[in-house]
Design a protein around this motif. Structure first.
Motif, PDB file in Angstrom:
ATOM      1  N   ASN A 262       9.182   6.401 -71.869  1.00  0.00           N
ATOM      2  CA  ASN A 262       9.398   5.402 -70.821  1.00  0.00           C
ATOM      3  C   ASN A 262       8.317   5.531 -69.768  1.00  0.00           C
ATOM      4  N   ASN A 263       7.769   4.398 -69.313  1.00  0.00           N
ATOM      5  CA  ASN A 263       6.735   4.415 -68.283  1.00  0.00           C
ATOM      6  C   ASN A 263       7.284   3.982 -66.928  1.00  0.00           C
ATOM      7  N   GLY A 264       8.598   3.992 -66.790  1.00  0.00           N
ATOM      8  CA  GLY A 264       9.239   3.571 -65.554  1.00  0.00           C
ATOM      9  C   GLY A 264       9.761   2.154 -65.618  1.00  0.00           C
ATOM     10  N   LEU A 265       9.245   1.384 -66.591  1.00  0.00           N
ATOM     11  CA  LEU A 265       9.661  -0.016 -66.732  1.00  0.00           C
ATOM     12  C   LEU A 265      10.011  -0.356 -68.179  1.00  0.00           C
ATOM     13  N   ASN A 266       9.274   0.181 -69.102  1.00  0.00           N
ATOM     14  CA  ASN A 266       9.379  -0.211 -70.508  1.00  0.00           C
ATOM     15  C   ASN A 266       9.791   0.970 -71.385  1.00  0.00           C
ATOM     16  N   TRP A 267      10.461   0.624 -72.496  1.00  0.00           N
ATOM     17  CA  TRP A 267      10.872   1.619 -73.482  1.00  0.00           C
ATOM     18  C   TRP A 267      10.180   1.343 -74.805  1.00  0.00           C
ATOM     19  N   GLY A 268       9.929   2.416 -75.556  1.00  0.00           N
ATOM     20  CA  GLY A 268       9.505   2.262 -76.928  1.00  0.00           C
ATOM     21  C   GLY A 268      10.715   2.103 -77.839  1.00  0.00           C
TER      22      GLY A 268
ATOM     23  N   SER B 126      -1.671  -1.047 -70.072  1.00  0.00           N
ATOM     24  CA  SER B 126      -1.410  -0.705 -68.678  1.00  0.00           C
ATOM     25  C   SER B 126      -2.495   0.252 -68.201  1.00  0.00           C
ATOM     26  N   ASN B 127      -2.509   0.536 -66.908  1.00  0.00           N
ATOM     27  CA  ASN B 127      -3.459   1.505 -66.386  1.00  0.00           C
ATOM     28  C   ASN B 127      -2.854   2.894 -66.581  1.00  0.00           C
ATOM     29  N   PHE B 128      -3.058   3.423 -67.780  1.00  0.00           N
ATOM     30  CA  PHE B 128      -2.327   4.617 -68.224  1.00  0.00           C
ATOM     31  C   PHE B 128      -2.478   5.775 -67.254  1.00  0.00           C
ATOM     32  N   ARG B 129      -3.685   5.995 -66.749  1.00  0.00           N
ATOM     33  CA  ARG B 129      -3.911   7.194 -65.942  1.00  0.00           C
ATOM     34  C   ARG B 129      -3.131   7.183 -64.626  1.00  0.00           C
ATOM     35  N   LEU B 130      -2.628   6.031 -64.237  1.00  0.00           N
ATOM     36  CA  LEU B 130      -1.841   5.924 -63.005  1.00  0.00           C
ATOM     37  C   LEU B 130      -0.339   6.083 -63.242  1.00  0.00           C
ATOM     38  N   LEU B 131       0.048   6.233 -64.501  1.00  0.00           N
ATOM     39  CA  LEU B 131       1.459   6.240 -64.856  1.00  0.00           C
ATOM     40  C   LEU B 131       2.065   7.631 -64.875  1.00  0.00           C
ATOM     41  N   GLY B 132       3.290   7.732 -64.375  1.00  0.00           N
ATOM     42  CA  GLY B 132       4.149   8.845 -64.740  1.00  0.00           C
ATOM     43  C   GLY B 132       4.900   8.427 -65.991  1.00  0.00           C
ATOM     44  N   VAL B 133       5.130   9.355 -66.905  1.00  0.00           N
ATOM     45  CA  VAL B 133       5.767   9.030 -68.184  1.00  0.00           C
ATOM     46  C   VAL B 133       6.905  10.008 -68.435  1.00  0.00           C
ATOM     47  N   ASP B 134       8.012   9.470 -68.926  1.00  0.00           N
ATOM     48  CA  ASP B 134       9.195  10.276 -69.213  1.00  0.00           C
ATOM     49  C   ASP B 134       9.515  10.253 -70.704  1.00  0.00           C
TER      50      ASP B 134
ATOM     51  N   PHE C 291      17.681  12.425 -69.899  1.00  0.00           N
ATOM     52  CA  PHE C 291      16.323  12.825 -69.570  1.00  0.00           C
ATOM     53  C   PHE C 291      15.957  14.122 -70.284  1.00  0.00           C
ATOM     54  N   VAL C 292      14.716  14.187 -70.773  1.00  0.00           N
ATOM     55  CA  VAL C 292      14.226  15.381 -71.437  1.00  0.00           C
ATOM     56  C   VAL C 292      13.074  16.008 -70.656  1.00  0.00           C
ATOM     57  N   ALA C 293      12.047  15.208 -70.378  1.00  0.00           N
ATOM     58  CA  ALA C 293      10.854  15.749 -69.715  1.00  0.00           C
ATOM     59  C   ALA C 293      10.073  14.614 -69.083  1.00  0.00           C
ATOM     60  N   MET C 294       9.224  14.961 -68.113  1.00  0.00           N
ATOM     61  CA  MET C 294       8.368  13.985 -67.469  1.00  0.00           C
ATOM     62  C   MET C 294       7.029  14.600 -67.135  1.00  0.00           C
ATOM     63  N   ILE C 295       6.039  13.739 -67.015  1.00  0.00           N
ATOM     64  CA  ILE C 295       4.732  14.185 -66.556  1.00  0.00           C
ATOM     65  C   ILE C 295       4.204  13.145 -65.586  1.00  0.00           C
ATOM     66  N   SER C 296       3.731  13.607 -64.445  1.00  0.00           N
ATOM     67  CA  SER C 296       3.239  12.692 -63.421  1.00  0.00           C
ATOM     68  C   SER C 296       1.814  12.255 -63.728  1.00  0.00           C
ATOM     69  N   SER C 297       1.331  11.281 -62.966  1.00  0.00           N
ATOM     70  CA  SER C 297      -0.053  10.845 -63.126  1.00  0.00           C
ATOM     71  C   SER C 297      -1.003  11.982 -62.779  1.00  0.00           C
ATOM     72  N   GLY C 298      -0.554  12.915 -61.947  1.00  0.00           N
ATOM     73  CA  GLY C 298      -1.366  14.075 -61.595  1.00  0.00           C
ATOM     74  C   GLY C 298      -1.176  15.256 -62.513  1.00  0.00           C
ATOM     75  N   ASN C 299      -0.486  15.030 -63.632  1.00  0.00           N
ATOM     76  CA  ASN C 299      -0.319  16.041 -64.685  1.00  0.00           C
ATOM     77  C   ASN C 299       0.710  17.112 -64.345  1.00  0.00           C
ATOM     78  N   SER C 300       1.612  16.835 -63.421  1.00  0.00           N
ATOM     79  CA  SER C 300       2.682  17.779 -63.112  1.00  0.00           C
ATOM     80  C   SER C 300       3.870  17.516 -64.026  1.00  0.00           C
ATOM     81  N   PRO C 301       4.374  18.559 -64.716  1.00  0.00           N
ATOM     82  CA  PRO C 301       5.489  18.366 -65.633  1.00  0.00           C
ATOM     83  C   PRO C 301       6.838  18.678 -64.994  1.00  0.00           C
ATOM     84  N   GLY C 302       7.876  18.170 -65.628  1.00  0.00           N
ATOM     85  CA  GLY C 302       9.243  18.502 -65.250  1.00  0.00           C
ATOM     86  C   GLY C 302      10.106  18.458 -66.490  1.00  0.00           C
TER      87      GLY C 302
END
Length: 111
Positions: free
Chosen positions: A96-102, A27-35, A47-58
């Motif tokens: 999770n990338n918003g669509l797929n799970w490991g 996938s185009n990794f740099r465009l992904l938010g990942v949870d 939910f545990v944590a997330m990071i946006s494509s712009g590197n903002s965490p939650g």
């Protein structure tokens, strides 16, 4: 085809640390938010944590101040640094990338 692989889980004593890795290929990794999510036995996935494509965490309140999420776009990898681990952090951790799970990686915190 997107492929997600988590690693880095294991058995650790309370108060210990682990670093989980999540590699997302195809996938185009740099465009992904990942949870990161986790699921303990008999409980719903949470939910545990997330990071946006712009590197903002939650973070979930339960891990705030103890866990740190980061990403390396060149390696197509998101990391979850887990410090001051507690028995209640025991779970299978999923990426999770918003669509797929490991497939998940098991974290067990026990003395």
């Amino acid at each position: 085809q997107v492929h997600i692989v988590e690693s880095g889980g294991g058995l650790v004593q309370p108060g210990g640390s682990l670093r989980l890795s999540c590699v997302i290929s195809g996938s185009n990794f740099r465009l992904l938010g990942v949870d990161w999510y986790r699921q303990a036995p008999g409980k719903l996935r949470e939910f545990v944590a997330m990071i946006s494509s712009g590197n903002s965490p939650g973070y979930a309140d339960s891990v705030k101040g103890r866990f740190t999420i980061s990403r390396d776009n060149a390696k197509e990898t998101v990391y979850l640094q887990m410090n001051s681990l507690k028995p209640e952090d025991t779970a299978v951790y999923y990426c999770n990338n918003g669509l797929n799970w490991g497939q998940g990686t098991q974290v067990t915190v026990s003395s």
